[in-house]
Scaffold this motif. Sequence first.
Motif, PDB file in Angstrom:
ATOM      1  N   LEU A  25       0.819  -1.213   0.000  1.00 11.13           N
ATOM      2  CA  LEU A  25       0.000   0.000   0.000  1.00 11.13           C
ATOM      3  C   LEU A  25       0.852   1.262   0.000  1.00 11.13           C
ATOM      4  N   ARG A  28       1.769   1.874  -3.619  1.00 13.38           N
ATOM      5  CA  ARG A  28       0.568   2.299  -4.352  1.00 13.38           C
ATOM      6  C   ARG A  28       0.126   3.700  -3.926  1.00 13.38           C
ATOM      7  N   HIS A  29       0.265   4.013  -2.654  1.00  8.42           N
ATOM      8  CA  HIS A  29      -0.177   5.308  -2.137  1.00  8.42           C
ATOM      9  C   HIS A  29       0.590   6.455  -2.797  1.00  8.42           C
ATOM     10  N   LEU A 115      -2.217  -6.320  -6.786  1.00  6.93           N
ATOM     11  CA  LEU A 115      -2.801  -5.735  -5.581  1.00  6.93           C
ATOM     12  C   LEU A 115      -3.924  -6.590  -5.016  1.00  6.93           C
ATOM     13  N   SER A 119      -3.069  -7.080  -0.703  1.00 11.66           N
ATOM     14  CA  SER A 119      -3.664  -5.977   0.045  1.00 11.66           C
ATOM     15  C   SER A 119      -4.673  -6.500   1.064  1.00 11.66           C
ATOM     16  N   SER A 148      -0.336   0.889   7.444  1.00 15.51           N
ATOM     17  CA  SER A 148      -0.476   2.297   7.074  1.00 15.51           C
ATOM     18  C   SER A 148       0.828   3.063   7.247  1.00 15.51           C
ATOM     19  N   GLN A 151       2.603   3.806   4.128  1.00 11.33           N
ATOM     20  CA  GLN A 151       2.124   4.932   3.338  1.00 11.33           C
ATOM     21  C   GLN A 151       2.812   6.224   3.774  1.00 11.33           C
TER      22      GLN A 151
END
Length: 404
Positions: A25, A28-29, A115, A119, A148, A151
């Motif tokens: 993530l 991707r973020h 993904l 994910s 998180s 990210q």
Amino acid sequence: MTQSQFSKPLIYMLIGSAIILALSLGVRHAFGLYLVPMSHEFGWGHNVFSLAIALQNLIWGAVQPITGAFADKYGSKVVVTVGGILYAIGLLLMSVSSTGFMLNVSVGLILGLALSATSFPVLLSAVGRAAPPEKRSLAMGIASAAGSFGQFIMLPSTLLLLQNIGWSAALIVSAILIAFIVPLAWMLKAPMYVAPNSQTTSSAPALSFKQILNIAKAHKPFWFLSLGFMVCGFQVVFIGIHLPGYLIDHGFDATTGTVFLALVGLFNIFGTYGAGWLGGKFSKPKLLMGLYALRGITIIAFLALPLSTWTIYSFGVIMGLLWLSTVPLTNGIVANMFGIRYLSMLSGIVFFTHQVGSFFGGWLGGVNHDMTGNYQAVWMISIALSVLGVLVHFFVDEKAVVHE
């Protein structure tokens, strides 16, 4: 396993899941940071990059139930291993994509498939199966929160790479980092939780994909929950992909957008952990109603106040708290409704609606910008969808339909 602590296999799974989510993530973020440099280099409108991201989300969502079914049948570690390999290949191809077609293949098709295997639906379902019911929401919240953190870390790192070595080389570095998902997948080995003095779910005859789908199809609260998750997808992808460009349009530099997204990632840690903890104590549908209401209020305030670094960063902090807080709550409701045996598949079905919303959030943002030079219409849609997100959760009941 006692109610007061997690077992060692579950702890290892939480660590592995958190790092995999942080990598998957986190990379991707940061995709929104590539929109402007790639569009400028190849003379694209914003809609070219936006379409590739939109296709990625749609493909990701469309194959997620199938990926989830494979994870339920063959184990999460196998699925995540394949996903990690595809992810690295997709990033390498993205680094040499000079046409819209190549971008759609690399970013849209290959990364969409990758993904789906690396994910939340697959990894949180693996955690959910291994955790006892009273700790399930918390365990999902821990994995989401730790994931998180990626990210938060990846955004400033990606900006530094873009500024110093360019967008293509930055993608190659990201591909090398993503390759670590393959060995990490072998940490996903915790067994399914079985309550003391109860019969294992594996003793019951296995249901087919069609049978499980029919059970879900007949349960209206499941589809209201799915509709709410579509709202989430629209909002987070629109903001995550297009806010850096929105800020550049208003005279801010790329660093401001990066800091905004980094703040989203940082405060998302607290938001997802807090949502997981609260989900174990209070009604998850009511918590989701509150989250969507707060999102709408926050977007209205952001648009109404004069645009400054203070309002931008405040928006990042608040949206970070609300960003993926929906995930442990939504997955927890699915687990309560249908049990844990087919959790990856059923979470994948809900996630498909999330990705339908993501498709339109990413794509319409680019189309709106290219047609009008601004994002005003899509901001209005985001506010209206917050109202929808509140309303549909009035009809979500998390009572069990299939008992574990």
